[in-house]
Design an enzyme around this catalytic site. Structure first.
Site, PDB file in Angstrom:
ATOM      1  N   GLU A 140      44.093  75.475 -49.338  1.00  0.00           N
ATOM      2  CA  GLU A 140      42.695  75.572 -49.783  1.00  0.00           C
ATOM      3  C   GLU A 140      42.677  76.175 -51.183  1.00  0.00           C
ATOM      4  O   GLU A 140      43.449  77.083 -51.487  1.00  0.00           O
ATOM      5  CB  GLU A 140      41.918  76.467 -48.812  1.00  0.00           C
ATOM      6  CG  GLU A 140      40.529  76.866 -49.256  1.00  0.00           C
ATOM      7  CD  GLU A 140      39.888  77.886 -48.327  1.00  0.00           C
ATOM      8  OE1 GLU A 140      39.008  78.634 -48.800  1.00  0.00           O
ATOM      9  OE2 GLU A 140      40.274  77.958 -47.132  1.00  0.00           O
ATOM     10  N   GLU A 145      33.152  81.276 -55.750  1.00  0.00           N
ATOM     11  CA  GLU A 145      32.769  81.918 -54.493  1.00  0.00           C
ATOM     12  C   GLU A 145      32.268  83.334 -54.775  1.00  0.00           C
ATOM     13  O   GLU A 145      32.771  84.023 -55.668  1.00  0.00           O
ATOM     14  CB  GLU A 145      33.955  81.975 -53.529  1.00  0.00           C
ATOM     15  CG  GLU A 145      33.610  82.493 -52.158  1.00  0.00           C
ATOM     16  CD  GLU A 145      34.774  82.427 -51.187  1.00  0.00           C
ATOM     17  OE1 GLU A 145      34.534  82.329 -49.971  1.00  0.00           O
ATOM     18  OE2 GLU A 145      35.936  82.467 -51.663  1.00  0.00           O
TER      19      GLU A 145
END
Length: 359
Positions: A140, A145
């Site tokens: 990932e 974020e």
């Protein structure tokens, strides 16, 4: 001494087996923008059973009818948002959106996103990221974020055990952690924080947004962020080709020396989502760092006025492949197991050479 025919045959075979020289030049192979932005994405259509968020990721039809995913007619930009008009009773979850690309994109890719606004607010957990279909196998990559009212974007990798960030060449000195294993420290990942407050939240919006660029290369993974006023002309002009060597030092860098890309990463789906509370934004100790009260009780429940700033506004998402290749992988094909088109072509060339030699 070999005859000319055999010499030529060996030259062809050797050429077929030599991998192409690593390049920094990339050509656009796919774009998501304007009225067709939401084509080729899957809506999750389920409650957040992935990160334990107090959210329901709605279907494409509900997203459209509820105005949670739509194209703004005045700007032609894509809007993805949390429901901020419904009253949510206690023990219920709030509607929001999670979308992922139908296609995967393999090593040798660059992904850019031009955003004018990103979600922020107490209980809000947005992300722009990518993931292999069999995660944690295949890894990932998180490009954007944050949670609640933090002011800086964080980036990082989450992988199987054995991947670490070492000898990075990056502009950020804010390295939160260097072990990328999902088994370490409750899947914290190897995280770098962007020192610019224009990279997240209100600061991002006030600066007019910006662009994130992610390079997924054999030599490693790099992320650049450019605030609106500093976007290079090659990106602002929406050029069909880019050369990452002209972009300067990335803000985040994870070189292959500490994390072999072929070992830990497979072709990735691109993902945009906004969840609420959950494993990252919701814990009391994290929530209290930037927000008062209790995550679910004081924000998710109620009339939704807390979520006026909980939306993405996106001008475009572009996918580039190393010039001369195409890194688009449809679904879970052979390429999802780690084969690129160039690798397949090389092996076919070798097989052809052997067959011709034996014949």
């Amino acid at each position: 001494m070999l005859c000319p025919q055999v010499t030529l045959l060996l030259a062809v075979c050797l050429t077929a087996t030599i991998p192409p020289v690593a390049a920094t030049g990339y050509t656009m192979v796919k774009t998501f923008a304007g009225s067709t932005f939401f084509n080729d994405w899957q809506f999750y259509n389920n409650y957040d059973n992935l990160t334990n968020g107090d959210a329901i990721f709605v279907s494409s039809s509900v997203a459209a009818s509820s105005h949670l995913a739509y194209i703004d007619p005045s700007t032609n930009h894509a809007i993805i948002k949390v429901d901020n008009t419904s009253t949510v009773p206690y023990n219920q979850k709030r509607n929001t959106v999670r979308i992922s690309t139908n296609d995967n994109f393999s090593v040798g890719s660059v992904w850019t996103v031009d955003m004018l606004h990103v979600p922020y607010g107490c209980s809000v957990w947005p992300a722009w990221w990518s993931q292999a279909p069999a995660w944690p196998t295949g890894g990932e990559i998180d490009t954007f974020e944050g949670v609640n009212m933090v002011t800086n974007n964080q980036m990082g990798l989450h992988t199987l055990a054995g991947c670490k960030q070492v000898s990075q060449v990056q502009s950020s000195t804010l390295i939160n952690s260097t072990d990328c294993s999902y088994l370490t420290n409750s899947n914290e990942g190897c995280i770098t924080t962007n020192p610019s407050t224009a990279s997240y939240g209100a600061g991002f919006a006030q600066a007019g947004g910006g662009m994130f660029v992610k390079e997924f290369a054999e030599t490693g993974i790099s992320i650049w962020f450019f605030s609106r006023a500093n976007i290079p002309s090659v990106l602002s002009s929406n050029s069909s080709t880019i050369d990452t060597s002209t972009l300067g030092t990335p803000v985040g860098n994870w070189p292959a020396a500490g994390c072999n890309i072929d070992t830990f990463f497979a072709p990735q789906n691109l993902i945009l989502d906004i969840t609420l509370c959950g494993d990252f934004a919701g814990p009391a100790n994290i929530f209290a760092e930037t927000c008062p009260g209790t995550c679910y009780n004081d924000y998710v429940v109620g009339n939704g006025s807390n979520y006026a700033t909980a939306y993405f506004e996106i001008a475009s998402v572009n996918v580039f492949s190393e010039t001369g290749t195409n890194t688009i992988v449809a679904g879970n094909s052979a390429s999802a197991l780690g084969f690129s088109l160039s690798t397949l072509a090389s092996w076919l060339g070798v097989i052809g050479c052997i067959w011709l030699f034996l014949a």
